[in-house]
Design an enzyme around this catalytic site. Structure first.
Site, PDB file in Angstrom:
ATOM      1  N   LYS A  47       0.269 -13.333  -3.617  1.00 12.40           N
ATOM      2  CA  LYS A  47      -0.669 -12.273  -4.038  1.00 12.40           C
ATOM      3  C   LYS A  47       0.088 -10.950  -4.178  1.00 12.40           C
ATOM      4  O   LYS A  47       1.229 -10.836  -3.709  1.00 12.40           O
ATOM      5  CB  LYS A  47      -1.791 -12.157  -3.004  1.00 12.40           C
ATOM      6  CG  LYS A  47      -1.317 -11.711  -1.631  1.00 12.40           C
ATOM      7  CD  LYS A  47      -2.390 -11.907  -0.563  1.00 12.40           C
ATOM      8  CE  LYS A  47      -1.929 -11.368   0.782  1.00 12.40           C
ATOM      9  NZ  LYS A  47      -2.821 -11.820   1.873  1.00 12.40           N
ATOM     10  N   TYR A 270      10.316  21.300  -1.313  1.00 12.98           N
ATOM     11  CA  TYR A 270       9.070  22.055  -1.157  1.00 12.98           C
ATOM     12  C   TYR A 270       8.953  22.640   0.241  1.00 12.98           C
ATOM     13  O   TYR A 270       9.197  21.953   1.228  1.00 12.98           O
ATOM     14  CB  TYR A 270       7.864  21.151  -1.431  1.00 12.98           C
ATOM     15  CG  TYR A 270       7.660  20.874  -2.904  1.00 12.98           C
ATOM     16  CD1 TYR A 270       7.443  21.919  -3.803  1.00 12.98           C
ATOM     17  CD2 TYR A 270       7.691  19.575  -3.390  1.00 12.98           C
ATOM     18  CE1 TYR A 270       7.256  21.663  -5.159  1.00 12.98           C
ATOM     19  CE2 TYR A 270       7.501  19.310  -4.744  1.00 12.98           C
ATOM     20  CZ  TYR A 270       7.288  20.360  -5.615  1.00 12.98           C
ATOM     21  OH  TYR A 270       7.106  20.106  -6.946  1.00 12.98           O
TER      22      TYR A 270
HETATM   23  C1  LIG Z   1      -2.173 -12.716   2.730  1.00 16.74           C
HETATM   24  C2  LIG Z   1      -2.713 -13.911   3.346  1.00 16.74           C
HETATM   25  C3  LIG Z   1      -1.864 -14.863   3.927  1.00 16.74           C
HETATM   26  C4  LIG Z   1      -0.386 -14.637   4.084  1.00 16.74           C
HETATM   27  O1  LIG Z   1      -0.185 -13.800   5.184  1.00 16.74           O
HETATM   28  P1  LIG Z   1       1.302 -13.368   5.636  1.00 16.74           P
HETATM   29  O2  LIG Z   1       1.129 -12.785   6.978  1.00 16.74           O
HETATM   30  O3  LIG Z   1       1.736 -12.384   4.617  1.00 16.74           O
HETATM   31  O4  LIG Z   1       2.108 -14.589   5.622  1.00 16.74           O
HETATM   32  C5  LIG Z   1      -2.431 -16.016   4.420  1.00 16.74           C
HETATM   33  N1  LIG Z   1      -3.763 -16.228   4.339  1.00 16.74           N
HETATM   34  C6  LIG Z   1      -4.612 -15.321   3.800  1.00 16.74           C
HETATM   35  C7  LIG Z   1      -6.056 -15.615   3.768  1.00 16.74           C
HETATM   36  C8  LIG Z   1      -4.116 -14.135   3.297  1.00 16.74           C
HETATM   37  O5  LIG Z   1      -4.955 -13.254   2.756  1.00 16.74           O
END
Ligand SMILES: *Cc1c(COP(=O)(O)O)cnc(C)c1O
Length: 376
Positions: A47, A270
């Site tokens: 994702k 700044y």
């Molecule tokens: C993002 C996510 C993961 C992965 O989590 P990590 O800690 O980045 O490995 C697994 N399950 C769900 C439902 C997620 O949203």
């Protein structure tokens, strides 16, 4: 006395623009590290564009290294992975624009349904049969069907499966504890998963794939592994539990665009929050908070230039930061490494997270779109 002004000098040659390089070999190594800790199927969660590393790039490396599934938070992301040639099963959850059953079927994507309403909406359609994972809340109260409604969800799934609208292929939970190793704290969620698994079996829905753990659980708590672990952060070199040294999977570089000599007592940036203590050299890097450099930073923050660490001087601007290089004077065009897995003077994403008081996830997912992407 015919010296060209500095500004002309820096424009005379093409610079290598700020670049974020993804290192697939690191992803490969990270999958191996997870594999060493679990026999369960590994789902590569890609994702947020593979946590900023390029979803298809990370997915391809992970699958080549043995990941059997991919995970995304929208069907659109799943479709993009199919278009990139990825053939393994893909699960999508969250669905920010609702579940488009036709698009899911076209992408051969499984969808997680986390509420009676969500499943009901899916069943109301005359779409092709959709493969679903029942997403149950195992104690996080952030998505997933609340425990009091599991029976209703499973009953609805049973009717939907009989009507061939859906096929239940998975049961999914999520651990609230992602940033430390604590099997005792995970235990209630593990018990909840077992209960959900049994209820699904008892409803005649077979033995769907059960999955609960993300990176932290996968690396630290075998009781959470079930049939599959969903690993995102770990793929790109982040171990939220802080127990396993993973391989950093990206490198951010930027060229020095401008160097000046500055006397002691020179205010920088700044509001002049940084004042040079001695005669020094100041180099400008063309990356700022619009590129994902955190604006709130500890004075320890720095970058690597030619094998040495130099501090960020003054406030982070939208498009640039200033580096105090002391006695060293680097010509325009010299490459600085903002972060990378190289060790030595090169900061890691973990260093930046500490300097910014955040987690490495926000560093890697925050790199702006105008930074050029490439793959090693
Ligand atoms: C993002 C996510 C993961 C992965 O989590 P990590 O800690 O980045 O490995 C697994 N399950 C769900 C439902 C997620 O949203």
């Amino acid at each position: 006395m015919n010296r060209a002004p500095v500004t002309l000098q820096r424009r005379s040659g093409a610079l290598r623009p700020p670049a974020l390089q993804t290192l697939p070999v690191a992803v490969t190594g990270n999958v191996a590290k997870v594999r060493a800790r679990t026999p369960s199927t590994i789902m590569a969660v890609v994702k947020a564009d593979g946590y900023g590393h390029g979803a298809a790039t990370v997915a391809k490396a992970a699958v080549a290294a043995g990941a059997g599934w991919l995970g995304t938070t929208s069907v659109a992301e799943a479709s993009a992975l199919r278009a990139a040639g990825l053939a393994v099963p893909i699960l999508t959850w969250l669905h920010p624009s609702g579940i488009d059953a036709e698009a899911a079927a076209a992408a051969r994507a499984d969808v997680a349904v986390g509420s009676v309403d969500e499943l009901g909406a899916l069943l109301a359609r005359t779409a092709p049969t959709v493969r679903v994972h029942l997403h149950v809340d195992t104690g996080m109260s952030r998505g997933g069907c609340p425990r009091g409604e599991w029976d209703e969800l499973i009953g609805l799934a049973q009717r939907g499966q009989r009507a061939r609208r859906v096929r239940v292929v998975g049961v999914m939970g999520h651990l609230a504890l992602a940033d430390r190793a604590d099997p005792a704290a995970n235990a209630p969620a593990v018990a909840g998963m077992r209960e959900a698994q049994q209820a699904v079996r008892a409803a005649g829905l077979g033995s769907p794939l059960a999955h609960l753990a993300a990176t932290s659980g996968a690396l630290t708590d075998p009781a959470t592994h079930f049939c599959m672990v969903r690993v995102g952060a770990g793929l790109v070199g982040i171990d939220p539990s802080g127990t396993v040294e993973m391989h950093g999977a990206s490198r951010l570089t930027a060229p020095i665009v401008h160097t000046t000599a500055a006397p002691a007592g020179t205010p920088v940036g700044y509001a002049g929050t940084y004042v040079t203590e001695r005669a020094t050299h100041l180099s400008v890097l063309p990356v700022g908070y619009a590129d994902g450099i955190p604006r709130e930073l500890s004075p320890r923050a720095g970058v690597e230039i030619r094998g040495r660490r130099f501090p960020v001087a003054g406030r982070v601007s939208m498009d640039q930061i200033v580096i105090d290089t002391g006695a060293a004077s680097f010509p325009a065009g010299t490459s600085a490494t903002v972060f990378g897995p190289d060790g030595g003077a090169t900061p890691t994403i973990g260093d930046w997270a500490r300097w910014a008081g955040t987690i490495p996830h926000t560093i890697v997912t925050g790199i702006g779109s105008r930074v050029k992407r490439s793959t090693a």
